[in-house]
Design a protein around this motif. Structure first.
Motif: not given
Length: 197
Positions: A100-103, A108-110, A113-115
């Motif tokens: 449900g989120l965009t990248w 921004r929020s995580d 983990r995104s990295q």
């Protein structure tokens, strides 16, 4: 091992696709463009296969967007829209808590983990229930592909296409997660190669 040709169709566009949202295993319907892409995929299949289109097995993910794509392309071919088989192993990669989120939202929020995902897109598994890595998807998709003994049409998802590329030896684990998977087109796997039609 010599494999029969595989004609892979990614489902048509949904509103979440248009918004850049991670759908994963959420059931999202096709939008107007997606319905048109399903019919377009049927016409492309007719161009590739001619009269043989009615003789092949058709397999789909159980998600609504893939079922409706399959039914639309079969309708465009003049075939019974319901004349296909569902295989739950073809469902999309699970994005867990990120669905449900965009990248942009995810970064921004995580950010940590995104990295981590940026460092290992193939092996990274997002947080949350039902989340999977591409490696996990490849493990569940490979038996489906290995069981195919004649040319087959599959309607599934972008993540499944990437897993299939690796399972069929047409892309590396480094390359596959970065490839664009087109909607309304046919990804043909044949004789150890892949091409768009």
């Amino acid at each position: 091992m010599s494999r029969a040709p595989l004609y892979f169709v990614r489902h048509g566009e949904t509103d979440w696709n248009a918004e850049g949202r991670l759908q994963g295993q959420r059931d999202t319907p096709l939008n107007r463009k997606g319905l048109a892409q399903a019919a377009e995929a049927g016409e492309r299949l007719r161009g590739l296969l001619g009269e043989a289109v009615g003789t092949l097995p058709y397999l789909a993910s159980p998600m609504e967007r893939t079922r409706h794509t399959m039914e639309g392309l079969r309708r465009a071919l003049g075939l019974d829209p319901a004349g296909y088989t569902i295989d739950p192993r073809l469902r999309e990669i699970g994005f867990g808590a990120w669905e449900g989120l965009t990248w942009k939202d995810v970064r921004r929020s995580d950010p940590a983990r995104s990295q981590a995902r940026d460092r290992d897109r193939w092996g990274f598994c997002p947080p949350g229930e039902g989340a999977e890595s591409y490696a996990m998807v490849a493990a569940r998709v490979r038996p489906v592909l290995d069981a195919l003994d004649r040319p087959t049409v599959i309607v599934a998802h972008g993540g499944v296409a990437r897993a299939a590329m690796v399972a069929l030896g047409t892309a590396s684990t480094e390359e596959a997660p970065h490839l664009e998977i087109l909607q309304g087109r046919i990804l043909v796997f044949e004789a150890g190669t892949r091409r768009w039609a």
